[in-house]
Scaffold this motif. Structure first.
Motif, PDB file in Angstrom:
ATOM      1  N   ALA A   1       0.832  -1.205   0.000  1.00 42.30           N
ATOM      2  CA  ALA A   1       0.000   0.000   0.000  1.00 42.30           C
ATOM      3  C   ALA A   1       0.864   1.252   0.000  1.00 42.30           C
ATOM      4  O   ALA A   1       0.560   2.240  -0.672  1.00 42.30           O
ATOM      5  CB  ALA A   1      -0.931   0.000   1.214  1.00 42.30           C
ATOM      6  N   ALA A   2       1.956   1.218   0.760  1.00 41.27           N
ATOM      7  CA  ALA A   2       2.845   2.377   0.822  1.00 41.27           C
ATOM      8  C   ALA A   2       3.488   2.649  -0.524  1.00 41.27           C
ATOM      9  O   ALA A   2       3.594   3.801  -0.950  1.00 41.27           O
ATOM     10  CB  ALA A   2       3.925   2.155   1.892  1.00 41.27           C
TER      11      ALA A   2
ATOM     12  N   THR B   1       3.788   6.123  -5.015  1.00 38.11           N
ATOM     13  CA  THR B   1       3.880   6.282  -6.461  1.00 38.11           C
ATOM     14  C   THR B   1       2.797   7.221  -6.966  1.00 38.11           C
ATOM     15  O   THR B   1       3.051   8.118  -7.757  1.00 38.11           O
ATOM     16  CB  THR B   1       3.769   4.904  -7.166  1.00 38.11           C
ATOM     17  OG1 THR B   1       4.808   4.072  -6.649  1.00 38.11           O
ATOM     18  CG2 THR B   1       3.895   5.042  -8.662  1.00 38.11           C
ATOM     19  N   VAL B   2       1.572   7.027  -6.451  1.00 43.45           N
ATOM     20  CA  VAL B   2       0.458   7.894  -6.868  1.00 43.45           C
ATOM     21  C   VAL B   2       0.717   9.321  -6.407  1.00 43.45           C
ATOM     22  O   VAL B   2       0.570  10.268  -7.168  1.00 43.45           O
ATOM     23  CB  VAL B   2      -0.879   7.358  -6.302  1.00 43.45           C
ATOM     24  CG1 VAL B   2      -1.988   8.365  -6.497  1.00 43.45           C
ATOM     25  CG2 VAL B   2      -1.235   6.031  -6.958  1.00 43.45           C
ATOM     26  N   ALA B   3       1.122   9.487  -5.133  1.00 38.12           N
ATOM     27  CA  ALA B   3       1.333  10.836  -4.602  1.00 38.12           C
ATOM     28  C   ALA B   3       2.464  11.550  -5.333  1.00 38.12           C
ATOM     29  O   ALA B   3       2.364  12.741  -5.632  1.00 38.12           O
ATOM     30  CB  ALA B   3       1.650  10.766  -3.099  1.00 38.12           C
ATOM     31  N   TRP B   4       3.565  10.857  -5.639  1.00 39.17           N
ATOM     32  CA  TRP B   4       4.680  11.497  -6.306  1.00 39.17           C
ATOM     33  C   TRP B   4       4.329  11.911  -7.726  1.00 39.17           C
ATOM     34  O   TRP B   4       4.929  12.814  -8.277  1.00 39.17           O
ATOM     35  CB  TRP B   4       5.892  10.576  -6.334  1.00 39.17           C
ATOM     36  CG  TRP B   4       6.508  10.397  -4.975  1.00 39.17           C
ATOM     37  CD1 TRP B   4       6.311  11.172  -3.877  1.00 39.17           C
ATOM     38  CD2 TRP B   4       7.394   9.369  -4.580  1.00 39.17           C
ATOM     39  NE1 TRP B   4       7.025  10.690  -2.823  1.00 39.17           N
ATOM     40  CE2 TRP B   4       7.706   9.585  -3.224  1.00 39.17           C
ATOM     41  CE3 TRP B   4       7.970   8.293  -5.227  1.00 39.17           C
ATOM     42  CZ2 TRP B   4       8.553   8.768  -2.514  1.00 39.17           C
ATOM     43  CZ3 TRP B   4       8.819   7.478  -4.513  1.00 39.17           C
ATOM     44  CH2 TRP B   4       9.109   7.713  -3.180  1.00 39.17           C
TER      45      TRP B   4
ATOM     46  N   PRO C   1      13.161  16.564   2.383  1.00 38.45           N
ATOM     47  CA  PRO C   1      13.186  15.206   2.930  1.00 38.45           C
ATOM     48  C   PRO C   1      12.307  14.277   2.087  1.00 38.45           C
ATOM     49  O   PRO C   1      11.300  14.700   1.527  1.00 38.45           O
ATOM     50  CB  PRO C   1      12.615  15.368   4.342  1.00 38.45           C
ATOM     51  CG  PRO C   1      11.826  16.637   4.301  1.00 38.45           C
ATOM     52  CD  PRO C   1      12.480  17.504   3.252  1.00 38.45           C
ATOM     53  N   ALA C   2      12.726  13.042   1.989  1.00 44.18           N
ATOM     54  CA  ALA C   2      11.931  12.049   1.253  1.00 44.18           C
ATOM     55  C   ALA C   2      10.621  11.818   1.996  1.00 44.18           C
ATOM     56  O   ALA C   2      10.586  11.829   3.221  1.00 44.18           O
ATOM     57  CB  ALA C   2      12.704  10.741   1.132  1.00 44.18           C
ATOM     58  N   PRO C   3       9.522  11.634   1.265  1.00 47.19           N
ATOM     59  CA  PRO C   3       8.244  11.396   1.929  1.00 47.19           C
ATOM     60  C   PRO C   3       8.254  10.073   2.696  1.00 47.19           C
ATOM     61  O   PRO C   3       8.917   9.127   2.300  1.00 47.19           O
ATOM     62  CB  PRO C   3       7.228  11.354   0.779  1.00 47.19           C
ATOM     63  CG  PRO C   3       8.018  11.256  -0.471  1.00 47.19           C
ATOM     64  CD  PRO C   3       9.425  11.628  -0.177  1.00 47.19           C
ATOM     65  N   ASP C   4       7.545  10.043   3.805  1.00 44.97           N
ATOM     66  CA  ASP C   4       7.405   8.831   4.611  1.00 44.97           C
ATOM     67  C   ASP C   4       6.364   7.934   3.934  1.00 44.97           C
ATOM     68  O   ASP C   4       5.202   8.309   3.823  1.00 44.97           O
ATOM     69  CB  ASP C   4       6.956   9.207   6.018  1.00 44.97           C
ATOM     70  CG  ASP C   4       6.687   8.012   6.896  1.00 44.97           C
ATOM     71  OD1 ASP C   4       6.995   6.877   6.495  1.00 44.97           O
ATOM     72  OD2 ASP C   4       6.156   8.223   8.003  1.00 44.97           O
TER      73      ASP C   4
ATOM     74  N   THR D   1      -2.420   8.402   4.535  1.00 47.15           N
ATOM     75  CA  THR D   1      -3.128   9.557   3.979  1.00 47.15           C
ATOM     76  C   THR D   1      -3.958   9.152   2.769  1.00 47.15           C
ATOM     77  O   THR D   1      -5.132   9.510   2.661  1.00 47.15           O
ATOM     78  CB  THR D   1      -2.126  10.663   3.609  1.00 47.15           C
ATOM     79  OG1 THR D   1      -1.426  11.059   4.792  1.00 47.15           O
ATOM     80  CG2 THR D   1      -2.831  11.868   3.009  1.00 47.15           C
ATOM     81  N   ALA D   2      -3.365   8.387   1.855  1.00 50.42           N
ATOM     82  CA  ALA D   2      -4.076   7.970   0.646  1.00 50.42           C
ATOM     83  C   ALA D   2      -5.286   7.101   0.966  1.00 50.42           C
ATOM     84  O   ALA D   2      -6.293   7.149   0.261  1.00 50.42           O
ATOM     85  CB  ALA D   2      -3.126   7.223  -0.292  1.00 50.42           C
ATOM     86  N   LEU D   3      -5.186   6.318   2.027  1.00 56.01           N
ATOM     87  CA  LEU D   3      -6.278   5.411   2.402  1.00 56.01           C
ATOM     88  C   LEU D   3      -7.231   6.028   3.411  1.00 56.01           C
ATOM     89  O   LEU D   3      -8.157   5.369   3.863  1.00 56.01           O
ATOM     90  CB  LEU D   3      -5.685   4.112   2.968  1.00 56.01           C
ATOM     91  CG  LEU D   3      -4.824   3.319   2.002  1.00 56.01           C
ATOM     92  CD1 LEU D   3      -4.087   2.212   2.737  1.00 56.01           C
ATOM     93  CD2 LEU D   3      -5.669   2.751   0.872  1.00 56.01           C
TER      94      LEU D   3
END
Length: 159
Positions: free
Chosen positions: A17-18, A23-26, A38-41, A48-50
């Motif tokens: 899921a992460a 991938t979707v968020a980026w 900073p790289a996203p967690d 957040t997406a779920l």
């Protein structure tokens, strides 16, 4: 990111899921990050997406064989859950019936026994540790056990 399955945690589902959520968020405008950002967690991105808040996934592992050769009866187990676990997690938890296996350190023998796992998805609070320790200590004392296993992994949950 390495996503190896971990027994009892369901972490592989969170990793998948992460990865999808990241991938979707980026791919969305405004989510690009430069060398100084900073790289996203990935876990936070998945939560957040779920639309699922972060929680800890707590697994308590209970063997039902007693050192004196007896067994924790269904009635004893039911009373333990009612009196000790439910007051500490009244919002809910799951009980899984399993067969556990472990190596006896003294004899080296493999021991198999009926077991229970109590699985709780709970936010981190300052009283979580004392709640878990009270459950573990009560089981050890009540049923003469050497230990109660504890596995905690980060996750997110929505009900």
């Amino acid at each position: 990111m390495s996503c190896q399955p971990i027994v009892f945690s369901g972490r592989w589902r969170l990793c998948a899921a992460a990865i999808v959520a990241s991938t979707v968020a980026w791919g969305q405008p405004g989510h690009a990050h430069g060398p100084d950002a900073p790289a996203p967690d990935p876990l936070q991105a998945a939560c957040t997406a779920l639309h699922a808040p972060p929680v800890l996934q707590v697994s308590l592992l209970f063997g039902l064989n007693r050192p004196d050769g007896g067994h924790v009866s269904q009635r004893d187990w039911t009373h333990f859950v009612r009196d000790i676990v439910t007051p500490r997690f009244p919002a809910g938890f799951s009980v899984l019936r399993m067969t556990g296996q472990w190596r006896d350190e003294r004899s080296g023998r493999i021991i198999r026994e009926p077991s229970r796992i109590i699985w709780v998805a709970t936010p981190f609070t300052s009283d979580l540790r004392p709640q878990l320790e009270a459950i573990r200590q009560a089981y050890r004392q009540r049923f003469g056990q050497d230990s109660v296993g504890l596995v905690i992994t980060p996750g997110c949950a929505a009900f």
